[in-house]
Design a protein around this motif. Sequence first.
Motif, PDB file in Angstrom:
ATOM      1  N   PHE A 177       0.835  -1.206   0.000  1.00  0.00           N
ATOM      2  CA  PHE A 177       0.000   0.000   0.000  1.00  0.00           C
ATOM      3  C   PHE A 177       0.869   1.255   0.000  1.00  0.00           C
ATOM      4  O   PHE A 177       1.485   1.604   1.006  1.00  0.00           O
ATOM      5  CB  PHE A 177      -0.987  -0.033   1.172  1.00  0.00           C
ATOM      6  CG  PHE A 177      -2.029  -1.083   0.938  1.00  0.00           C
ATOM      7  CD1 PHE A 177      -3.175  -0.784   0.214  1.00  0.00           C
ATOM      8  CD2 PHE A 177      -1.825  -2.393   1.350  1.00  0.00           C
ATOM      9  CE1 PHE A 177      -4.107  -1.767  -0.083  1.00  0.00           C
ATOM     10  CE2 PHE A 177      -2.760  -3.388   1.062  1.00  0.00           C
ATOM     11  CZ  PHE A 177      -3.901  -3.069   0.346  1.00  0.00           C
ATOM     12  N   ARG A 179      -0.198   4.427  -1.153  1.00  0.00           N
ATOM     13  CA  ARG A 179      -0.982   5.637  -0.834  1.00  0.00           C
ATOM     14  C   ARG A 179      -0.224   6.888  -1.295  1.00  0.00           C
ATOM     15  O   ARG A 179      -0.028   7.827  -0.522  1.00  0.00           O
ATOM     16  CB  ARG A 179      -1.286   5.697   0.668  1.00  0.00           C
ATOM     17  CG  ARG A 179      -2.166   4.551   1.177  1.00  0.00           C
ATOM     18  CD  ARG A 179      -2.600   4.784   2.616  1.00  0.00           C
ATOM     19  NE  ARG A 179      -3.426   3.687   3.130  1.00  0.00           N
ATOM     20  CZ  ARG A 179      -2.957   2.590   3.722  1.00  0.00           C
ATOM     21  NH1 ARG A 179      -1.645   2.436   3.873  1.00  0.00           N
ATOM     22  NH2 ARG A 179      -3.780   1.667   4.157  1.00  0.00           N
ATOM     23  N   ASP A 180       0.189   6.870  -2.546  1.00  0.00           N
ATOM     24  CA  ASP A 180       0.960   7.978  -3.117  1.00  0.00           C
ATOM     25  C   ASP A 180      -0.001   9.039  -3.631  1.00  0.00           C
ATOM     26  O   ASP A 180      -0.601   8.896  -4.699  1.00  0.00           O
ATOM     27  CB  ASP A 180       1.853   7.430  -4.239  1.00  0.00           C
ATOM     28  CG  ASP A 180       2.755   8.505  -4.824  1.00  0.00           C
ATOM     29  OD1 ASP A 180       2.461   9.720  -4.663  1.00  0.00           O
ATOM     30  OD2 ASP A 180       3.755   8.128  -5.449  1.00  0.00           O
ATOM     31  N   ARG A 181      -0.123  10.110  -2.882  1.00  0.00           N
ATOM     32  CA  ARG A 181      -1.104  11.147  -3.236  1.00  0.00           C
ATOM     33  C   ARG A 181      -0.770  11.805  -4.565  1.00  0.00           C
ATOM     34  O   ARG A 181      -1.666  12.148  -5.332  1.00  0.00           O
ATOM     35  CB  ARG A 181      -1.145  12.204  -2.132  1.00  0.00           C
ATOM     36  CG  ARG A 181      -1.892  11.707  -0.916  1.00  0.00           C
ATOM     37  CD  ARG A 181      -1.768  12.684   0.244  1.00  0.00           C
ATOM     38  NE  ARG A 181      -2.750  12.354   1.262  1.00  0.00           N
ATOM     39  CZ  ARG A 181      -2.579  12.567   2.563  1.00  0.00           C
ATOM     40  NH1 ARG A 181      -1.467  13.107   3.008  1.00  0.00           N
ATOM     41  NH2 ARG A 181      -3.525  12.245   3.413  1.00  0.00           N
ATOM     42  N   GLN A 182       0.507  11.993  -4.838  1.00  0.00           N
ATOM     43  CA  GLN A 182       0.908  12.682  -6.068  1.00  0.00           C
ATOM     44  C   GLN A 182       0.510  11.887  -7.307  1.00  0.00           C
ATOM     45  O   GLN A 182      -0.179  12.380  -8.184  1.00  0.00           O
ATOM     46  CB  GLN A 182       2.424  12.933  -6.063  1.00  0.00           C
ATOM     47  CG  GLN A 182       2.828  14.179  -5.290  1.00  0.00           C
ATOM     48  CD  GLN A 182       2.091  15.428  -5.780  1.00  0.00           C
ATOM     49  OE1 GLN A 182       2.002  15.686  -6.967  1.00  0.00           O
ATOM     50  NE2 GLN A 182       1.521  16.206  -4.851  1.00  0.00           N
ATOM     51  N   SER A 183       0.963  10.643  -7.356  1.00  0.00           N
ATOM     52  CA  SER A 183       0.705   9.833  -8.556  1.00  0.00           C
ATOM     53  C   SER A 183      -0.713   9.286  -8.570  1.00  0.00           C
ATOM     54  O   SER A 183      -1.215   8.867  -9.599  1.00  0.00           O
ATOM     55  CB  SER A 183       1.686   8.667  -8.611  1.00  0.00           C
ATOM     56  OG  SER A 183       1.360   7.722  -7.588  1.00  0.00           O
ATOM     57  N   GLY A 184      -1.347   9.274  -7.411  1.00  0.00           N
ATOM     58  CA  GLY A 184      -2.692   8.704  -7.331  1.00  0.00           C
ATOM     59  C   GLY A 184      -2.686   7.186  -7.213  1.00  0.00           C
ATOM     60  O   GLY A 184      -3.732   6.550  -7.317  1.00  0.00           O
ATOM     61  N   GLN A 185      -1.519   6.602  -6.990  1.00  0.00           N
ATOM     62  CA  GLN A 185      -1.483   5.139  -6.870  1.00  0.00           C
ATOM     63  C   GLN A 185      -1.663   4.733  -5.407  1.00  0.00           C
ATOM     64  O   GLN A 185      -0.851   5.082  -4.546  1.00  0.00           O
ATOM     65  CB  GLN A 185      -0.172   4.586  -7.416  1.00  0.00           C
ATOM     66  CG  GLN A 185      -0.222   3.059  -7.512  1.00  0.00           C
ATOM     67  CD  GLN A 185       0.819   2.488  -8.444  1.00  0.00           C
ATOM     68  OE1 GLN A 185       1.802   3.140  -8.788  1.00  0.00           O
ATOM     69  NE2 GLN A 185       0.598   1.233  -8.842  1.00  0.00           N
ATOM     70  N   TYR A 186      -2.729   3.967  -5.155  1.00  0.00           N
ATOM     71  CA  TYR A 186      -3.065   3.570  -3.789  1.00  0.00           C
ATOM     72  C   TYR A 186      -2.315   2.297  -3.385  1.00  0.00           C
ATOM     73  O   TYR A 186      -1.795   2.193  -2.292  1.00  0.00           O
ATOM     74  CB  TYR A 186      -4.567   3.370  -3.675  1.00  0.00           C
ATOM     75  CG  TYR A 186      -5.070   3.243  -2.250  1.00  0.00           C
ATOM     76  CD1 TYR A 186      -5.202   4.374  -1.448  1.00  0.00           C
ATOM     77  CD2 TYR A 186      -5.399   2.005  -1.722  1.00  0.00           C
ATOM     78  CE1 TYR A 186      -5.651   4.275  -0.140  1.00  0.00           C
ATOM     79  CE2 TYR A 186      -5.844   1.890  -0.417  1.00  0.00           C
ATOM     80  CZ  TYR A 186      -5.973   3.019   0.377  1.00  0.00           C
ATOM     81  OH  TYR A 186      -6.408   2.913   1.664  1.00  0.00           O
ATOM     82  N   PHE A 187      -2.318   1.319  -4.275  1.00  0.00           N
ATOM     83  CA  PHE A 187      -1.491   0.133  -4.009  1.00  0.00           C
ATOM     84  C   PHE A 187      -0.749  -0.281  -5.274  1.00  0.00           C
ATOM     85  O   PHE A 187      -1.101   0.133  -6.386  1.00  0.00           O
ATOM     86  CB  PHE A 187      -2.307  -1.026  -3.418  1.00  0.00           C
ATOM     87  CG  PHE A 187      -3.354  -1.632  -4.321  1.00  0.00           C
ATOM     88  CD1 PHE A 187      -3.017  -2.511  -5.346  1.00  0.00           C
ATOM     89  CD2 PHE A 187      -4.702  -1.354  -4.112  1.00  0.00           C
ATOM     90  CE1 PHE A 187      -3.983  -3.084  -6.153  1.00  0.00           C
ATOM     91  CE2 PHE A 187      -5.679  -1.922  -4.924  1.00  0.00           C
ATOM     92  CZ  PHE A 187      -5.324  -2.785  -5.948  1.00  0.00           C
ATOM     93  N   PRO A 189      -0.076  -3.085  -7.778  1.00  0.00           N
ATOM     94  CA  PRO A 189      -0.697  -4.367  -8.158  1.00  0.00           C
ATOM     95  C   PRO A 189       0.291  -5.533  -8.221  1.00  0.00           C
ATOM     96  O   PRO A 189      -0.116  -6.691  -8.084  1.00  0.00           O
ATOM     97  CB  PRO A 189      -1.308  -4.095  -9.539  1.00  0.00           C
ATOM     98  CG  PRO A 189      -1.028  -2.690  -9.878  1.00  0.00           C
ATOM     99  CD  PRO A 189      -0.240  -2.045  -8.794  1.00  0.00           C
ATOM    100  N   LEU A 192       0.265  -7.680  -4.985  1.00  0.00           N
ATOM    101  CA  LEU A 192      -1.029  -8.287  -4.661  1.00  0.00           C
ATOM    102  C   LEU A 192      -0.993  -9.732  -5.155  1.00  0.00           C
ATOM    103  O   LEU A 192      -0.612  -9.975  -6.294  1.00  0.00           O
ATOM    104  CB  LEU A 192      -2.125  -7.496  -5.380  1.00  0.00           C
ATOM    105  CG  LEU A 192      -3.463  -8.163  -5.634  1.00  0.00           C
ATOM    106  CD1 LEU A 192      -4.140  -8.472  -4.306  1.00  0.00           C
ATOM    107  CD2 LEU A 192      -4.352  -7.250  -6.463  1.00  0.00           C
ATOM    108  N   PRO A 211      -4.974  -5.487   4.528  1.00  0.00           N
ATOM    109  CA  PRO A 211      -3.518  -5.526   4.327  1.00  0.00           C
ATOM    110  C   PRO A 211      -2.837  -6.558   5.232  1.00  0.00           C
ATOM    111  O   PRO A 211      -3.403  -6.979   6.249  1.00  0.00           O
ATOM    112  CB  PRO A 211      -3.064  -4.104   4.709  1.00  0.00           C
ATOM    113  CG  PRO A 211      -4.286  -3.245   4.621  1.00  0.00           C
ATOM    114  CD  PRO A 211      -5.428  -4.156   4.986  1.00  0.00           C
TER     115      PRO A 211
END
Lengths: 449, 449
Positions: A177, A179-187, A189, A192, A211
């Motif tokens: 996880f 949670r990168d606010r800049q890139s918008g990537q939460y997790f 893949p 997973l 998680p």
Amino acid sequence: MARRDGYLKLGAFYHEGGHHVAAWRHEQSDIGEGVESLVSFAKKAEAAKFDAVFLADGVSVRLKYPEAASHKAHSGVRQFEPITLLSALATVTDRIGLVATASTSFSDPYNLARQFASLDHLSHGRAGWNLVTSGDLESAYNFGHDKPIDHASRYERAEEFADVVLGLWDSWDDDAFLRDRQSGQYFDPAKLHPLAHKGRHFSVKGPLNIPRSPQGHPVVVQAGSSEPGKELAARTAELIFTAQQTLEEAVAFYADVKGRLAKYGRLPEDLKILPGVNAVIGATEAEAKEKFEELQSLIDTRVGLALVSEHLGGVDLRGYSPDDPVPVLEETNGSKSRQVLVSELARRENLTIRQLYLRIAGARGHWQLVGTPEQIADQLEERFINYGADGFNVMPPLLPGSLDDFIALVLPELRRRNLFRTEYEGRTLRENLGLRRPPNRFAQATAAE
Amino acid sequence: MARRDGYLKLGAFYHEGGHHVAAWRHEQSDIGEGVESLVSFAKKAEAAKFDAVFLADGVSVRLKYPEAASHKAHSGVRQFEPITLLSALATVTDRIGLVATASTSFSDPYNLARQFASLDHLSHGRAGWNLVTSGDLESAYNFGHDKPIDHASRYERAEEFADVVLGLWDSWDDDAFLRDRQSGQYFDPAKLHPLAHKGRHFSVKGPLNIPRSPQGHPVVVQAGSSEPGKELAARTAELIFTAQQTLEEAVAFYADVKGRLAKYGRLPEDLKILPGVNAVIGATEAEAKEKFEELQSLIDTRVGLALVSEHLGGVDLRGYSPDDPVPVLEETNGSKSRQVLVSELARRENLTIRQLYLRIAGARGHWQLVGTPEQIADQLEERFINYGADGFNVMPPLLPGSLDDFIALVLPELRRRNLFRTEYEGRTLRENLGLRRPPNRFAQATAAE
């Protein structure tokens, strides 16, 4: 005595009023007082540096002998379900482990994996799952069955259940996880791992929607003493809660189970063995015996007979007199471990039914000690240094008094002998038990590793 | 405005970072902070006298559009499972209700009845169960199914599931546990009521192995807006959490559901209806709009498309441009209530896919308000006095900020209008909601009654 490095591991096993079958009738027992009693129990055990609070469980009311059932506090009725209860204790404690029992026979691996992972998150890494199976008819009736699940089938299910749960707990890498606010990537893949399990009992695609938990996964605890129980434990358990009466039995069990680990690529220290111990403590031996006899005198005969019956796997003893010898029994479908232990005890000492129920009423099949703090510490030390135990699950006969006695009288004696900690070694249950944090089975090895 | 007696009932609905689909990307959102964030949320809501904390749930990760899934915080991954989480909150709060969502599609009524009863005991009467069904393929895959459960089947199962749970919760009379130390009688067998349920989906003998809980039973909450959903709610629910866009829809839904109660022998006040509301609050209208646009600007296009698809029941929109009009769709197996509401909205306002996702991103199908405290209070009051709602489930778009705003700015305005409490009326969730404590269906009427 001989040396053995490291400290004893100690569980604090709760039962309303205490573990003695008649404890609830004692005027000093704490009964029906709500969650406050449990909060107090957990906080005391934590202040005393116990490794974990331990809770048993069952999914039925044991009504086979209704007269006995309505006269005891051990008929399976509990004010709280263990997973919810330990979650409630997670936010009012900081360091003590939280071990709840849950059966694989009548629940679902996805739901159970989630709840224990959640408890591990809630407690910042203090959760343990005591995996049991349920072979009694009354439980089966509550889950759509019309007969009990036979021993072999429920262990087969338990094996697969454990594999699914352990697999689901590795659904995500520890760092999945972002949670990168800049890139918008939460997790990420790539971190997973769906399980795609298809087996005889379960088909579970995954991933788990939670998680990976602070301990990697909750500590896996087991209690089975049957052949399939020991094998399952050797393959998957990290802690065994067992019942052993004598030093010889304890040493043999310890060697047996630890000897099975190598074939699963595991080391002896990957599994800790904690027999139950029920200690009645007095300043003098006479005082301890008096305390014990006071509890024994409160046992209702109906309750005693039902107790023996239950420990012998559900056999009907109503045709017998309490003064008859314990009959030799055919194998039944109930808990093998208890049957074997209790039958052995009766045979070894040639007991009548009454003598047997008086013997098991206190510890209910576990190890019963009655004595001074020094005598009790001697006994615990003997089992520890002779490799009959890595520690003990302490089952106070009367609550809160017997826990208070153990903390005030026995723990200082153990500490004087350098057998028990004065401060927690780590933040998680795993760290305190001396168990390594498991790597994610699916995680890619990186150059740095 | 016209008068209507009594206060609004208010739920505080938690989502990590906030309910807006892009809230987690906002620099002021609280994300991945562990249970401490939840404890803070619950304590704030309790200090402000909200009726309950509300938690959604699901039993899968929504991976249908993997690229979108990995870019949002609403893909079904949660750090905590709701029942364990609310149990953890029970011991650090005193008065606020604790409502957790749990599906009837993939769990077992005996286990679920026990856990919610336990939560009611742990919280001294503050538990609520939001009964939902699960129609998505990914959840089905985690529980041994190879296709989703169709809408009719899962409502049939839900009806029977609710009956079993409600029956198990009445296993014991309130005064069944005597714990009489003198006589040795622990419970009165005449006050024990096995269920002996045999139906199409479940066979459950009972009794539940937990005493009747403080509220008689936990408050039953439901969310379904389909025909079978409304009928199940009219028969068994005490609180409805629903999604209504316009005053007309809200009033029609309210009258529809309340009108169904009589045939089940129930009164309109036996069921409270709380639509969700997502309020972006500013000191001026311009400030509120600016706050909202800031959140809207953080929405990733992939996430927006997936959101529309999901709200339309899982239809694949990848062949469409975001600037195409929302297509008219055949009925699918997903959540009917959301499909109907979102299709209605798109049709009514002739929206493109992008316009639709911008419309639902904030409240995700619920009622979106953007304005000053007075404007928001006006809107809530209008729905309340016109019998479109008995209160609202407050879904803060950004956490913790939007909850803080609601408490600091909107609640004082509601209190000024005498629409919301300044102190809790009772000790239990039921008492605060104005719901009667249900008698035990099996209890014998006595001469005194």
